[in-house]
Design an enzyme around this catalytic site. Structure first.
Site, PDB file in Angstrom:
ATOM      1  N   ASN A 128     -30.067 -52.260  39.626  1.00  0.00           N
ATOM      2  CA  ASN A 128     -30.139 -53.659  39.998  1.00  0.00           C
ATOM      3  C   ASN A 128     -31.147 -53.792  41.125  1.00  0.00           C
ATOM      4  O   ASN A 128     -31.278 -52.880  41.951  1.00  0.00           O
ATOM      5  CB  ASN A 128     -28.750 -54.131  40.445  1.00  0.00           C
ATOM      6  CG  ASN A 128     -28.674 -55.613  40.630  1.00  0.00           C
ATOM      7  OD1 ASN A 128     -29.096 -56.133  41.660  1.00  0.00           O
ATOM      8  ND2 ASN A 128     -28.132 -56.297  39.645  1.00  0.00           N
ATOM      9  N   GLU A 167     -21.894 -42.031  35.134  1.00  0.00           N
ATOM     10  CA  GLU A 167     -20.538 -41.482  35.153  1.00  0.00           C
ATOM     11  C   GLU A 167     -19.502 -42.589  35.358  1.00  0.00           C
ATOM     12  O   GLU A 167     -18.507 -42.678  34.638  1.00  0.00           O
ATOM     13  CB  GLU A 167     -20.393 -40.436  36.273  1.00  0.00           C
ATOM     14  CG  GLU A 167     -21.337 -39.263  36.137  1.00  0.00           C
ATOM     15  CD  GLU A 167     -22.686 -39.458  36.850  1.00  0.00           C
ATOM     16  OE1 GLU A 167     -23.285 -38.445  37.236  1.00  0.00           O
ATOM     17  OE2 GLU A 167     -23.141 -40.610  37.013  1.00  0.00           O
ATOM     18  N   CYS A 198     -23.863 -45.979  38.276  1.00  0.00           N
ATOM     19  CA  CYS A 198     -24.201 -44.657  37.758  1.00  0.00           C
ATOM     20  C   CYS A 198     -23.607 -44.487  36.367  1.00  0.00           C
ATOM     21  O   CYS A 198     -22.610 -45.131  36.017  1.00  0.00           O
ATOM     22  CB  CYS A 198     -23.654 -43.581  38.684  1.00  0.00           C
ATOM     23  SG  CYS A 198     -24.356 -43.627  40.341  1.00  0.00           S
ATOM     24  N   CYS A 210     -23.496 -38.105  42.037  1.00  0.00           N
ATOM     25  CA  CYS A 210     -23.542 -38.526  43.440  1.00  0.00           C
ATOM     26  C   CYS A 210     -22.132 -38.453  44.032  1.00  0.00           C
ATOM     27  O   CYS A 210     -21.143 -38.313  43.309  1.00  0.00           O
ATOM     28  CB  CYS A 210     -24.117 -39.929  43.566  1.00  0.00           C
ATOM     29  SG  CYS A 210     -23.010 -41.245  43.022  1.00  0.00           S
ATOM     30  N   TYR A 253     -30.189 -52.776  45.222  1.00  0.00           N
ATOM     31  CA  TYR A 253     -29.938 -51.378  44.883  1.00  0.00           C
ATOM     32  C   TYR A 253     -28.470 -50.960  44.878  1.00  0.00           C
ATOM     33  O   TYR A 253     -28.026 -50.257  43.982  1.00  0.00           O
ATOM     34  CB  TYR A 253     -30.717 -50.445  45.815  1.00  0.00           C
ATOM     35  CG  TYR A 253     -32.205 -50.515  45.641  1.00  0.00           C
ATOM     36  CD1 TYR A 253     -32.788 -50.822  44.420  1.00  0.00           C
ATOM     37  CD2 TYR A 253     -33.047 -50.277  46.713  1.00  0.00           C
ATOM     38  CE1 TYR A 253     -34.164 -50.889  44.267  1.00  0.00           C
ATOM     39  CE2 TYR A 253     -34.425 -50.340  46.578  1.00  0.00           C
ATOM     40  CZ  TYR A 253     -34.971 -50.641  45.356  1.00  0.00           C
ATOM     41  OH  TYR A 253     -36.327 -50.698  45.203  1.00  0.00           O
TER      42      TYR A 253
END
Length: 168
Positions: free
Chosen positions: A73, A83, A81, A115, A76
């Site tokens: 987006n 996952e 993500c 992450c 940010y």
């Protein structure tokens, strides 16, 4: 013999239950197919800012497979993500238990590492996860390996040392 099909996104339940007793070769067959699905999901990635594509394929304990990709987006921190997209997709369909997730990116020389936010999110829903490279190689990791000393639902049940003024 596994029955992992991309079109209807389902693994034969008998195979996932039997996988605990199956050969290493049979396990590798369905893991490789799950990795293939994660690589396919990566193709739908929306990443105009980072240009870093990630896909994931999540295998539920009943054999259902869910796929997802990263969605960026312009603001940010509102991006998602792969996952978390995949797990949220499965949870929104009523699933809470998962066998494994395969995560794929375009990195050639190393495995994609989720992450910190995704690691914490993954901790809530499973203990064994697979990460892969575009060549199909993979490594299986536990949540403890991905996120040592993690915070989970069991921590919310532990005794607290004090209460706040409002009595909670």
């Amino acid at each position: 013999m596994t029955d992992l099909r991309i079109n209807d996104l389902r693994v034969d339940e008998a195979d996932t239950e039997a996988s605990n007793h199956s050969s290493e070769k049979e396990n590798e067959d369905w893991i490789k197919t799950l990795i293939y699905q994660s690589q396919g999901a990566k193709e739908f990635s929306y990443c105009p800012y980072s240009k870093f594509r990630v896909g994931a394929a999540l295998l539920a304990h009943d054999g259902t497979v869910f796929t997802g990709c990263n969605v960026e987006n312009a603001s940010y921190n509102l991006g998602l993500c792969a996952e978390r997209t995949t797990i949220a997709k499965a949870v929104s369909e009523g699933y809470r238990r998962f066998k494994t997730i395969a995560i794929a990116s375009d990195l050639e020389d190393q495995f994609i590492s989720p992450c910190g936010g995704c690691r914490q999110f993954m901790q809530e829903f499973g203990d064994q996860w697979s990460v892969s490279k575009p060549d199909g190689s993979y490594v299986e990791m536990t949540v403890g390996e991905l996120l040592p000393v993690s915070f989970g639902p069991e921590d919310l049940k532990k005794k607290t040392m004090f209460t706040t003024q409002n009595g909670s």
